[in-house]
Write a protein that holds these residues in place. Structure first.
Motif, PDB file in Angstrom:
ATOM      1  N   VAL A 139      -4.263   0.054 -95.558  1.00  0.00           N
ATOM      2  CA  VAL A 139      -5.645  -1.351 -96.140  1.00  0.00           C
ATOM      3  C   VAL A 139      -4.938  -3.237 -94.189  1.00  0.00           C
ATOM      4  CG1 VAL A 139      -5.690  -3.061 -97.466  1.00  0.00           C
ATOM      5  CG2 VAL A 139      -4.841  -1.328 -98.199  1.00  0.00           C
ATOM      6  N   THR A 140      -5.573  -3.372 -93.922  1.00  0.00           N
ATOM      7  CA  THR A 140      -5.087  -3.732 -92.868  1.00  0.00           C
ATOM      8  C   THR A 140      -5.093  -5.336 -93.176  1.00  0.00           C
ATOM      9  OG1 THR A 140      -6.337  -2.523 -91.235  1.00  0.00           O
ATOM     10  CG2 THR A 140      -5.273  -4.833 -90.520  1.00  0.00           C
ATOM     11  N   ASN A 141      -5.680  -5.386 -93.572  1.00  0.00           N
ATOM     12  CA  ASN A 141      -5.502  -7.183 -94.702  1.00  0.00           C
ATOM     13  C   ASN A 141      -6.570  -7.354 -96.049  1.00  0.00           C
ATOM     14  OD1 ASN A 141      -8.194  -8.108 -93.192  1.00  0.00           O
ATOM     15  ND2 ASN A 141      -7.165  -7.981 -91.437  1.00  0.00           N
ATOM     16  N   ALA A 142      -6.994  -8.540 -96.238  1.00  0.00           N
ATOM     17  CA  ALA A 142      -7.582  -8.740 -97.292  1.00  0.00           C
ATOM     18  C   ALA A 142      -9.200  -8.293 -97.143  1.00  0.00           C
ATOM     19  CB  ALA A 142      -7.465 -10.168 -97.830  1.00  0.00           C
ATOM     20  N   THR A 143      -9.864  -8.307 -95.700  1.00  0.00           N
ATOM     21  CA  THR A 143     -10.921  -7.738 -95.722  1.00  0.00           C
ATOM     22  C   THR A 143     -10.799  -6.869 -94.364  1.00  0.00           C
ATOM     23  OG1 THR A 143     -11.113  -9.346 -93.715  1.00  0.00           O
ATOM     24  CG2 THR A 143     -11.598 -10.207 -96.221  1.00  0.00           C
ATOM     25  N   THR A 144      -9.882  -5.840 -94.222  1.00  0.00           N
ATOM     26  CA  THR A 144     -10.287  -4.371 -93.628  1.00  0.00           C
ATOM     27  C   THR A 144      -9.155  -3.348 -93.702  1.00  0.00           C
ATOM     28  OG1 THR A 144     -10.777  -6.183 -91.574  1.00  0.00           O
ATOM     29  CG2 THR A 144     -10.185  -3.935 -90.841  1.00  0.00           C
ATOM     30  N   LEU A 145     -10.075  -2.100 -93.236  1.00  0.00           N
ATOM     31  CA  LEU A 145      -8.969  -0.972 -94.069  1.00  0.00           C
ATOM     32  C   LEU A 145      -9.618  -0.373 -92.020  1.00  0.00           C
ATOM     33  CD1 LEU A 145     -11.056   0.488 -97.148  1.00  0.00           C
ATOM     34  CD2 LEU A 145      -8.894  -0.826 -96.802  1.00  0.00           C
ATOM     35  N   THR A 146      -7.830  -0.235 -91.709  1.00  0.00           N
ATOM     36  CA  THR A 146      -8.095   1.065 -90.337  1.00  0.00           C
ATOM     37  C   THR A 146      -7.904   2.138 -90.832  1.00  0.00           C
ATOM     38  OG1 THR A 146      -7.724  -1.986 -89.507  1.00  0.00           O
ATOM     39  CG2 THR A 146      -7.456   0.816 -87.897  1.00  0.00           C
ATOM     40  N   PHE A 147      -8.448   2.751 -89.802  1.00  0.00           N
ATOM     41  CA  PHE A 147      -8.290   4.354 -89.434  1.00  0.00           C
ATOM     42  C   PHE A 147      -7.790   4.412 -88.333  1.00  0.00           C
ATOM     43  CE2 PHE A 147     -11.345   4.022 -93.185  1.00  0.00           C
ATOM     44  CZ  PHE A 147     -10.525   4.465 -94.609  1.00  0.00           C
ATOM     45  N   ASP A 148      -7.050   5.316 -87.917  1.00  0.00           N
ATOM     46  CA  ASP A 148      -6.388   5.922 -86.518  1.00  0.00           C
ATOM     47  C   ASP A 148      -6.597   7.061 -86.500  1.00  0.00           C
ATOM     48  OD1 ASP A 148      -4.929   5.671 -87.146  1.00  0.00           O
ATOM     49  OD2 ASP A 148      -3.788   3.264 -86.229  1.00  0.00           O
ATOM     50  N   ARG A 149      -6.166   7.888 -85.336  1.00  0.00           N
ATOM     51  CA  ARG A 149      -5.801   9.197 -85.347  1.00  0.00           C
ATOM     52  C   ARG A 149      -5.067   8.942 -83.783  1.00  0.00           C
ATOM     53  NH1 ARG A 149     -10.490  12.872 -84.567  1.00  0.00           N
ATOM     54  NH2 ARG A 149     -12.362  11.404 -82.919  1.00  0.00           N
ATOM     55  N   SER A 150      -3.834  10.093 -83.798  1.00  0.00           N
ATOM     56  CA  SER A 150      -3.138   9.731 -82.083  1.00  0.00           C
ATOM     57  C   SER A 150      -4.163  10.879 -80.702  1.00  0.00           C
ATOM     58  CB  SER A 150      -2.178  10.664 -82.327  1.00  0.00           C
ATOM     59  OG  SER A 150      -2.196  12.041 -82.985  1.00  0.00           O
ATOM     60  N   ASN A 151      -5.018  11.480 -81.353  1.00  0.00           N
ATOM     61  CA  ASN A 151      -5.985  12.097 -80.126  1.00  0.00           C
ATOM     62  C   ASN A 151      -7.836  12.084 -80.729  1.00  0.00           C
ATOM     63  OD1 ASN A 151      -2.810  13.221 -80.255  1.00  0.00           O
ATOM     64  ND2 ASN A 151      -4.175  14.990 -78.811  1.00  0.00           N
ATOM     65  N   THR A 152      -8.214  12.415 -79.735  1.00  0.00           N
ATOM     66  CA  THR A 152      -9.470  12.249 -80.239  1.00  0.00           C
ATOM     67  C   THR A 152     -10.407  13.341 -78.678  1.00  0.00           C
ATOM     68  OG1 THR A 152      -9.464  11.010 -77.509  1.00  0.00           O
ATOM     69  CG2 THR A 152     -10.120   9.608 -79.637  1.00  0.00           C
ATOM     70  N   GLY A 153     -11.963  13.584 -79.284  1.00  0.00           N
ATOM     71  CA  GLY A 153     -12.743  15.153 -79.190  1.00  0.00           C
ATOM     72  C   GLY A 153     -12.936  15.681 -79.488  1.00  0.00           C
ATOM     73  N   GLN A 154     -13.125  15.456 -81.554  1.00  0.00           N
ATOM     74  CA  GLN A 154     -13.747  16.234 -82.644  1.00  0.00           C
ATOM     75  C   GLN A 154     -14.057  14.993 -83.586  1.00  0.00           C
ATOM     76  OE1 GLN A 154     -10.989  19.612 -83.969  1.00  0.00           O
ATOM     77  NE2 GLN A 154     -12.230  19.412 -85.654  1.00  0.00           N
ATOM     78  N   THR A 155     -14.927  15.396 -84.471  1.00  0.00           N
ATOM     79  CA  THR A 155     -15.999  14.926 -84.974  1.00  0.00           C
ATOM     80  C   THR A 155     -14.954  14.741 -86.750  1.00  0.00           C
ATOM     81  OG1 THR A 155     -17.604  15.697 -85.479  1.00  0.00           O
ATOM     82  CG2 THR A 155     -18.299  14.949 -83.623  1.00  0.00           C
ATOM     83  N   ALA A 156     -15.144  13.808 -87.301  1.00  0.00           N
ATOM     84  CA  ALA A 156     -14.439  13.451 -88.531  1.00  0.00           C
ATOM     85  C   ALA A 156     -14.693  12.926 -89.389  1.00  0.00           C
ATOM     86  CB  ALA A 156     -13.169  13.480 -88.507  1.00  0.00           C
ATOM     87  N   ASP A 157     -15.052  12.890 -90.615  1.00  0.00           N
ATOM     88  CA  ASP A 157     -15.193  12.043 -91.406  1.00  0.00           C
ATOM     89  C   ASP A 157     -14.538  12.517 -92.871  1.00  0.00           C
ATOM     90  OD1 ASP A 157     -18.494  14.722 -91.440  1.00  0.00           O
ATOM     91  OD2 ASP A 157     -18.210  12.375 -91.036  1.00  0.00           O
TER      92      ASP A 157
END
Length: 181
Positions: free
Chosen positions: A78-96
């Motif tokens: 929960v980044t702030n009152a209006t934002t959720l952030t999803f992150d990961r350390s590596n890219t290269g594959q799709t995810a849901d």
């Protein structure tokens, strides 16, 4: 009714489930898709009180090998009152990601943060506001460290790895010494 579904070739799967109804809460829901080049995704939500909001999410992605695990380990905050952030350390594959943001509208308090472990650390103490252990739970999300009471469940989903997470920082073991008495 609650609909449970399985995909792929899982023979006779067993599914553990719970339905929790909060009388004094508002739940926002959504989905987020990571493309192969996405390291971070944000979601805009209706304004919430972050001290009363709890993010619960699950991720799924195709099977892969050990070296690409960072593509599937997604953190949600929960980044702030209006934002959720999803992150990961590596890219290269799709995810849901399927997420739910629960905001309590009563006197319930939620404490959350993120805490890094040092290279050799096996325990980290985090200061939290006084709580009543008889009325409090502590949950955490991490796929790298097992908690005293596991809150990260892995599910096999017919060729896709599914992991459920709760973003709720603080200590993963609330004892009588933690309530400030």
């Amino acid at each position: 009714n609650l609909r449970l579904s399985a995909t792929g070739t899982v023979a006779n799967p067993d599914v553990e489930w719970q339905v929790i109804t909060y009388n004094d809460a508002i739940v926002q829901r959504g989905t987020t898709a990571f493309g192969t080049v996405d390291a971070s995704r944000t979601e805009t939500v209706s304004t919430v009180d972050t001290s009363k909001s709890w993010l619960v999410y699950s991720t799924s992605s195709a099977d892969g090998s050990g070296p690409n695990i960072g593509q599937k380990l997604i953190r949600g905050t929960v980044t702030n009152a209006t934002t959720l952030t999803f992150d990961r350390s590596n890219t290269g594959q799709t995810a849901d990601i399927d997420w739910e943001l629960i905001t309590f509208v009563d006197d319930t308090d939620v404490q959350h943060s993120s805490t890094a472990f040092g290279t050799a650390a096996t325990n980290v103490d985090v200061a939290i506001s006084a709580v009543d252990p008889a009325r409090s739970i502590a949950v955490g999300g991490s796929t790298r460290h097992r908690l005293h009471s596991p809150t990260v469940d892995s599910h096999r989903d017919g060729g896709r790895q599914r992991q459920d997470h709760c973003d709720h920082g603080g200590q993963d073991d609330v004892s009588s010494a933690d309530h400030g008495a």
